[in-house]
Design an enzyme around this catalytic site. Structure first.
Site, PDB file in Angstrom:
ATOM      1  N   CYS A  74      -8.042  -4.103   9.110  1.00  0.00           N
ATOM      2  CA  CYS A  74      -7.825  -2.873   8.342  1.00  0.00           C
ATOM      3  C   CYS A  74      -7.330  -1.803   9.295  1.00  0.00           C
ATOM      4  CB  CYS A  74      -9.113  -2.426   7.656  1.00  0.00           C
ATOM      5  SG  CYS A  74      -8.948  -0.844   6.790  1.00  0.00           S
ATOM      6  N   HIS A 165       0.116  -9.204   2.360  1.00  0.00           N
ATOM      7  CA  HIS A 165       0.610  -8.136   1.494  1.00  0.00           C
ATOM      8  C   HIS A 165       1.832  -8.609   0.729  1.00  0.00           C
ATOM      9  CE1 HIS A 165      -1.889  -4.900   3.223  1.00  0.00           C
ATOM     10  NE2 HIS A 165      -1.785  -5.616   4.321  1.00  0.00           N
ATOM     11  N   GLU A 214      -5.752  -2.944  -3.360  1.00  0.00           N
ATOM     12  CA  GLU A 214      -6.293  -3.709  -2.240  1.00  0.00           C
ATOM     13  C   GLU A 214      -7.129  -4.880  -2.718  1.00  0.00           C
ATOM     14  OE1 GLU A 214      -7.533  -2.257   1.518  1.00  0.00           O
ATOM     15  OE2 GLU A 214      -7.144  -0.183   0.958  1.00  0.00           O
ATOM     16  N   CYS A 223      -3.849   2.509   2.587  1.00  0.00           N
ATOM     17  CA  CYS A 223      -4.057   1.220   3.239  1.00  0.00           C
ATOM     18  C   CYS A 223      -3.174   1.172   4.463  1.00  0.00           C
ATOM     19  CB  CYS A 223      -3.737   0.070   2.284  1.00  0.00           C
ATOM     20  SG  CYS A 223      -3.891  -1.567   3.038  1.00  0.00           S
ATOM     21  N   GLY A 226      -1.208  -2.026   4.709  1.00  0.00           N
ATOM     22  CA  GLY A 226      -0.241  -1.978   3.618  1.00  0.00           C
ATOM     23  C   GLY A 226       0.928  -1.057   3.923  1.00  0.00           C
TER      24      GLY A 226
END
Length: 281
Positions: A74, A165, A214, A223, A226
């Site tokens: 993350c 993703h 998410e 994100c 992302g």
């Protein structure tokens, strides 16, 4: 029994509960993340982040989504960990390494005049554009490829930044049904491990407005991985400049895809919200 000390932090509204495991052990992080992430009966968050020691880096990170599933990486949480360990004087370094489930990432801390961290640049490593374990196609790729959902087609580009993703360009991300379409694509048979979904619109200045669904958490304010994936997809689609500003619901990140090492560098803020003590689950 003494309670667990926690810190609530966010990166552009992507909020997690942070616990330093050298001080407080979390025996069942999956269940703990589910219970603590509830906004009415818990602390309220997108999930739980455990900060620990590492044999191969300065610190380690484990991250659990609000549904209890464990994520591999993350970006927003990585920035917050940089702020956490420096502001709490667990380190004096301005450049750190962080062990994640996806490998080691580098953190460069941007310090203000009060000797606290305001912004962090994360070396996110190289983007992965093909992975047959994450995309059920012959070559493990999606490159502006049609994905059918409820009798409609959405064109998706696959990018992994340690987690998968699917970036979908749309005329107007603001008007997109992020929850409805995002959930369907998250669980689409094309993605054996499920997928995070970004809905992106190109802006007149060449930058991008992006909203995100998410995996394991639903709609979030931002994100980091992302944003990196969206920047990669934008550049692959023909943007000449290799620095892209991604504007999300919670704020903006600057993403640079450097030619010299093929790494993605993400720069953005990290914020401490509040601290407290809570009983173990």
């Amino acid at each position: 029994m003494a309670g667990v000390q926690f810190t609530k932090m966010h990166g552009l509204g992507n909020d997690y509960i942070y616990v330093y495991t050298e001080r407080d052990e979390i025996k069942d992080p999956s269940t703990t993340s589910v219970e603590w992430s509830k906004y009415h009966t818990g602390i309220g968050s997108d999930g739980l982040v455990l900060i620990g020691k590492s044999d191969v880096a300065d610190f380690s990170m484990r991250i659990f989504n609000a549904d209890g599933s464990e994520a591999r990486m993350c970006g927003n949480a990585s920035r917050c960990i940089g702020k956490y360990v420096y502001d709490k004087r667990l380190t004096s370094k301005h450049d750190l390494t962080l062990e994640t489930k996806s490998g080691i990432v580098g953190l460069h801390l941007i310090i203000d005049e009060t000797n606290t961290v305001q912004r962090v640049t994360v070396d996110m490593g190289e983007p992965i554009l093909a992975d047959t374990s994450l995309v059920a196609t012959a070559d493990g790729t999606l490159n502006d490829t049609a994905v059918a959902v409820n009798d409609k087609e959405y064109r998706a580009t696959f990018v992994s930044m340690g987690n998968p993703h699917a970036v979908i360009f749309t005329e107007d991300a603001e008007q997109t049904d992020v929850a409805g379409i995002g959930k369907e694509i998250e669980y689409h048979p094309l993605f054996p491990e499920r997928v995070n979904v970004e809905f992106a619109s190109l802006l007149p200045d060449g930058n991008v407005r992006m909203r995100v669904w998410e995996r394991g958490s639903g709609i979030t304010q931002a994100c980091g991985t992302g944003a990196c994936a969206t920047a990669v997809a934008t550049i692959l689609c023909g943007r000449k400049e290799r620095t892209v500003t991604i504007h999300m619901d919670g704020g903006s990140l600057e993403i640079e895809w450097r030619e010299e090492d093929n790494h993605i560098y993400m720069t953005g803020p990290a914020t401490t919200v509040f601290e407290g003590t809570i009983e173990s689950v």
